[in-house]
Design an enzyme around this catalytic site. Structure first.
Site, PDB file in Angstrom:
ATOM      1  N   GLU A 148       5.448 -11.495  -4.023  1.00 56.99           N
ATOM      2  CA  GLU A 148       4.027 -11.767  -4.179  1.00 56.99           C
ATOM      3  C   GLU A 148       3.681 -11.878  -5.663  1.00 56.99           C
ATOM      4  O   GLU A 148       4.131 -11.062  -6.466  1.00 56.99           O
ATOM      5  CB  GLU A 148       3.196 -10.642  -3.538  1.00 56.99           C
ATOM      6  N   GLY A 282       2.935  -0.867  -7.770  1.00 51.54           N
ATOM      7  CA  GLY A 282       3.140   0.454  -7.183  1.00 51.54           C
ATOM      8  C   GLY A 282       4.050   0.356  -5.974  1.00 51.54           C
ATOM      9  O   GLY A 282       4.980   1.140  -5.801  1.00 51.54           O
ATOM     10  N   ALA A 283       3.795  -0.645  -5.124  1.00 48.10           N
ATOM     11  CA  ALA A 283       4.596  -0.875  -3.931  1.00 48.10           C
ATOM     12  C   ALA A 283       4.272  -2.269  -3.421  1.00 48.10           C
ATOM     13  O   ALA A 283       3.317  -2.908  -3.864  1.00 48.10           O
ATOM     14  CB  ALA A 283       4.312   0.177  -2.863  1.00 48.10           C
ATOM     15  N   MET A 284       5.084  -2.743  -2.466  1.00 57.72           N
ATOM     16  CA  MET A 284       4.887  -4.080  -1.915  1.00 57.72           C
ATOM     17  C   MET A 284       5.144  -4.055  -0.422  1.00 57.72           C
ATOM     18  O   MET A 284       6.174  -3.565   0.035  1.00 57.72           O
ATOM     19  CB  MET A 284       5.821  -5.083  -2.598  1.00 57.72           C
ATOM     20  N   GLU A 285       4.185  -4.641   0.339  1.00 58.22           N
ATOM     21  CA  GLU A 285       4.150  -4.512   1.790  1.00 58.22           C
ATOM     22  C   GLU A 285       5.059  -5.473   2.536  1.00 58.22           C
ATOM     23  O   GLU A 285       4.700  -5.997   3.595  1.00 58.22           O
ATOM     24  CB  GLU A 285       2.712  -4.696   2.278  1.00 58.22           C
ATOM     25  N   ASN A 286       6.265  -5.726   2.056  1.00 56.95           N
ATOM     26  CA  ASN A 286       7.188  -6.599   2.770  1.00 56.95           C
ATOM     27  C   ASN A 286       7.358  -6.094   4.203  1.00 56.95           C
ATOM     28  O   ASN A 286       7.622  -4.910   4.423  1.00 56.95           O
ATOM     29  CB  ASN A 286       8.551  -6.610   2.083  1.00 56.95           C
ATOM     30  N   GLU A 319       0.531   0.798   2.174  1.00 54.96           N
ATOM     31  CA  GLU A 319       1.493  -0.257   2.501  1.00 54.96           C
ATOM     32  C   GLU A 319       1.698  -0.389   4.009  1.00 54.96           C
ATOM     33  O   GLU A 319       1.855  -1.505   4.528  1.00 54.96           O
ATOM     34  CB  GLU A 319       2.823   0.019   1.802  1.00 54.96           C
ATOM     35  N   GLU A 341      -6.095  -6.400   0.280  1.00 52.21           N
ATOM     36  CA  GLU A 341      -5.968  -5.193  -0.541  1.00 52.21           C
ATOM     37  C   GLU A 341      -7.152  -4.253  -0.383  1.00 52.21           C
ATOM     38  O   GLU A 341      -6.993  -3.030  -0.393  1.00 52.21           O
ATOM     39  CB  GLU A 341      -5.784  -5.593  -2.006  1.00 52.21           C
TER      40      GLU A 341
END
Length: 861
Positions: A148, A282-286, A319, A341
């Site tokens: 992203e 911080g993190a990624m919602e894969n 996430e 978001e």
């Protein structure tokens, strides 16, 4: 610049950065072979597509890839025919590859086959390289992804726009001894040439390219936890299994909570939460393979501060909420990323509040909302949703106005409509648009059906224009609204009128029952009421002076978030020059007298003291320190240094904040001595995690080379990711000029690029070393911009908004920053500079007299 690629016969005119709509993907079969030692990878992809109308060319996104072969298979009397392109045009500016064919392609199915190669970059995007040091001291390498917004095209050729959803069947060919993870579960492992093995993963549901993930490296996974049929694991570097239990517990809660809240099963086959040593976000919602910074996933509850545990819980819940809102249902284009978001921000707080009610997460969210209000009261604010052309323009949406304002406005709407009505509307929305793409209006339509209200018209006033209203309460209970602005005048991107969902209640009502009122002009309530009851409204309230005095005398009758709003609205009015700063100082005295115990409420006052410390003349600094001690020593005496039997879950945060302020701005010798004593014995009596950062900052403020070396050693050999961060950022708290220069040098070579910009931000914020740090930043500007991930550079620059004294320094900073624009961050930079200007104006207006005003406000009446 390469000329725009031909679009093919029949294609409608479209912006050059958008793909043609004549060919759409249905399924990807992707094989990748990473070479970790060479920092490179090769791959092959088959993309099943549907041709909508006759075209002579086919275009995909590709960036920083070498495409080595291409062919297209189309049905031909059931046997299939293979077509080789007559031309391949790469457009590096638009990040596209176009394949031209001798004859028009007929409408219907086809399969595009490509082979390609690329580099594992060090910019923390696309398919990139991350490293860690193992328990033997050896450096180990990981290949991981961050797609992203538009970086899947750096990993494989694809239709890299969110609306082009498809399934993904991914195969990774990896060296023996390396683990491999992706969106789906492993369905087959077979030997491959060269001592490698071929790991094939199950196909995903239809989803957007920005949610694709693959991770390869010497990693380990916990045993799966069965969460009602969904296997949940934590993936981590070796030796960190003992740091996974808390995230597993939070993840288990979140999966069950959201499955129940949405009334829809988890949409993937498994869920891996993967800790990555180098990670820009911080993190990624894969989908099914969520990636995190280590510090927001791996934690030892026995050695972590309570706020650090809350941070881990927040990010994990955020996430996992995306698995439904973002992954299952996705925006059509990047203008809609705010809704993904914002909704996940609201859901994270809702889920964590259910997980640990004693944390009072909605109260602490008030501080986050205030961060949005602070930006949204600027002329340089923006609407929450705005037109996005080129995908890189969406980078400006990853800010507090998307996350915190968006989440706050959704919470305000939920409280106004009623939680059950809101939930019914969300279920309707997700069910109607599962596996598809939406516009923002689709959500408002669903909530409108559930509530019977014109939600679209209401929310347009909050989403389609910037700013927020100041709701003024008259002596007679009349309500009116006008735009709030820190400059004192409306203008810029600030709107002019809102439909304001107001909740009000009687101050004497023990049940604190609220009544809704939609303020669309003038309104009327009875005098003496609490406006913005419950504290969920995204607006400020201005009471008559007499009412403020009455509320200050009855703080105990207000809920914590109502008290927070009263103090923060008062401080905002003073900062904007709409009210005297003495109004805030009287409230501060009332907080002390009432025994206020909420850290969020106190955070407003402590933040104001930080600005006072920057703008007072040096001759007045001792007087300011005396007043800080007069206000806070009784609070510190009541709290003590160590946990006590009367503590609640939020007491540790207040204790740390009060001690930190006393030991720095308050120049309290007793606090400084106790901090030094505790640090000196830390080898035998470990510092309490809740107050450790405060102790370190106090020690640094009064310390020198010996303390610096001790901090640096702990940073380099941490026992947990949180300890690493504590000691790293504490290096920026030393007032010594030479030590600050040394820390700046560390940021340029030793510190991970995910953390270095924040370290420099901390150096800029240090009152003693900030001006010299700014000179270093300006001198090394090109190096910094090239070295650090582009999305984090504005975070580094955010530190300059504290350089408000002397005004000449602020002018110098402004000139330089305006002359060195950051791609995709123009609005964010404008906001930083306007906040700097607001602080300068406050300093010029209040600085000369604020110390005396503080002393007078605390004097016995």
């Amino acid at each position: 610049m390469t000329a725009p690629t031909p679009r093919g016969a029949g294609a409608a005119a479209a912006p050059t950065y958008r793909l043609p709509t004549t060919v759409r993907p249905r399924a990807y079969r992707l094989v990748l072979t990473p070479d970790l030692a060479a920092a490179a990878f090769s791959g092959e992809v088959e993309i099943d597509v549907t041709v909508a109308e006759p075209v002579t060319s086919l275009t995909v996104n590709a960036a920083e890839l070498e495409i080595t072969s291409a062919e297209l298979t189309v049905p031909d009397a059931g046997t299939g025919a293979t077509l080789v392109p007559t031309g391949v045009v790469l457009d590096p500016d638009e990040e596209m590859a176009t394949f031209t064919f001798a004859e028009p392609l007929a409408p219907g199915p086809a399969t595009l086959r490509l082979t390609f190669a690329g580099v594992l970059n060090d910019q923390l995007h696309g398919f990139y390289r991350s490293t860690f040091t193992d328990e033997t001291g050896a450096e180990r390498v990981i290949a991981t992804t961050q797609m992203e917004a538009t970086d899947a095209r750096r990993a494989f050729p694809c239709f890299d726009e969110p609306e082009y959803k498809a399934t993904f069947e991914i195969t990774l060919v990896v060296d023996e001894g390396l683990a491999a993870f992706s969106n789906g579960p492993v369905v087959e492992e077979t030997p491959a040439p060269g001592g490698r093995r071929r790991v094939r993963f199950a196909p995903t549901m239809v989803m957007s390219t920005y949610l694709v993930a693959f991770v390869v490296g010497p990693l380990e996974a916990t045993d799966p936890v069965d969460v009602d049929g969904v296997p949940l694991r934590i993936v981590h570097a070796p030796g960190k299994d003992h740091l996974t239990a808390f995230a597993l517990d939070v993840g288990t809660h979140a999966l069950r909570f959201f499955t129940g809240y949405f009334g829809i099963p988890y949409p993937a086959d498994k869920l891996d939460l993967v800790a990555i040593p180098d990670f820009a976000f911080g993190a990624m919602e894969n989908l099914g393979c969520v990636t995190f910074r280590e510090s927001v996933l791996l934690v030892d509850p026995d050695r972590a501060a309570r706020v650090e545990l809350e941070r881990v819980a927040d990010v994990v819940c955020h996430e996992i909420a995306h698995m439904w809102f973002g992954d299952l249902v996705t925006m059509k284009w990047w203008n809609g990323i705010w809704l993904n978001e914002a909704f996940a921000t609201m859901m994270e707080v809702l889920a964590v509040d259910a997980y640990r009610p004693e944390w009072q997460r909605w109260v602490s969210f008030g501080v986050e909302r205030e961060a949005a209000l602070a930006v949204d009261g600027l002329h340089a604010t923006r609407p929450v949703e705005f037109p996005v052309g080129r995908p890189e323009e969406s980078q400006g949406m990853f800010d507090v106005l998307t996350y915190q304002k968006g989440g706050s406005v959704l919470r305000m709407l939920e409280q106004f409509l009623g939680p059950e009505v809101f939930r019914d509307g969300i279920h309707d929305y997700l069910t109607a648009h599962a596996y598809a793409n939406t516009e923002t209006s689709d959500l408002w339509d669903a909530l409108g059906r559930a509530s019977g209200r014109d939600v679209g018209a209401l929310m347009a006033t909050w989403i389609d224009q910037g700013g927020y209203p100041l709701v003024t309460v008259g002596e007679d209970g009349s309500l009116s609204q006008r735009p709030f602005s820190y400059s004192g005048e409306a203008g810029g991107a600030i709107g002019d009128h809102w439909q304001v969902p107001v909740l009000w209640r009687a101050l004497d009502d023990e049940d604190r029952a609220t009544t809704p009122l939609l303020l669309d002009g003038a309104g009327q309530v009875a005098p003496g009421l609490v406006v913005n009851a419950g504290g969920s409204g995204y607006f400020r309230v201005a009471y008559p002076t007499g009412e403020v005095v009455r509320l200050a005398a009855r703080l105990g009758d207000l809920a914590p978030l109502e008290r927070y709003d009263l103090v923060s609205d008062t401080w905002a009015a003073a900062l904007a020059g709409r009210a005297p700063v003495t109004d805030l100082l009287r409230l501060a005295r009332a907080l002390g007298a009432s025994g206020e115990s909420d850290p969020s409420v106190w955070s407003v006052v402590l933040g104001a003291l930080g600005l006072f410390d920057r703008v007072v003349p040096d001759a007045d600094r001792p007087a300011l320190a005396r007043s800080v001690r007069a206000l806070l020593v009784p609070v510190a005496d009541r709290l003590g240094w160590d946990a006590g039997p009367g503590d609640d879950e939020r007491t540790p945060a207040l204790r740390a904040a009060v001690l930190r302020t006393l030991g720095t701005i308050g120049e309290d010798p007793a606090v400084a001595a106790e901090a030094a004593r505790r640090f000196a014995r830390a080898a035998t009596v470990p510092l309490d995690a809740d107050t450790e950062s405060a102790v370190l900052e106090i020690v640094a403020a009064h310390g020198g080379g010996a303390e610096y070396e001790a901090f640096l050693a702990r940073y380099r050999t941490p026992s947990t990711p949180q300890e690493e961060i504590r000691y790293l950022y504490a290096l920026a708290a030393f007032d010594d000029a030479d030590l600050a220069a040394r820390t700046f040098a560390l940021a340029l070579d030793e510190v991970r690029t995910q953390n270095a910009p924040f370290l420099i931000q901390s150096l800029l914020v240090n009152r003693a070393t900030g001006p010299a740090t700014w000179e270093r930043v300006a001198g090394a500007w090109e190096t910094l911009v090239a070295r650090f991930p582009a999305n984090i550079v504005p975070r580094m620059l955010d530190g300059v908004r504290t350089l408000c004294a002397p005004p000449a320094l602020a002018e110098e900073v402004t000139r330089f920053v305006e002359a060195h624009p950051l791609l995709g961050a123009g609005r964010t930079v404008e906001q930083i500079l306007e906040r700097l200007a607001v602080s300068v104006a406050f300093g010029q207006r209040e600085g000369p007299g604020v110390a005396a005003a503080f002393e007078a406000a605390l004097a016995p009446s």
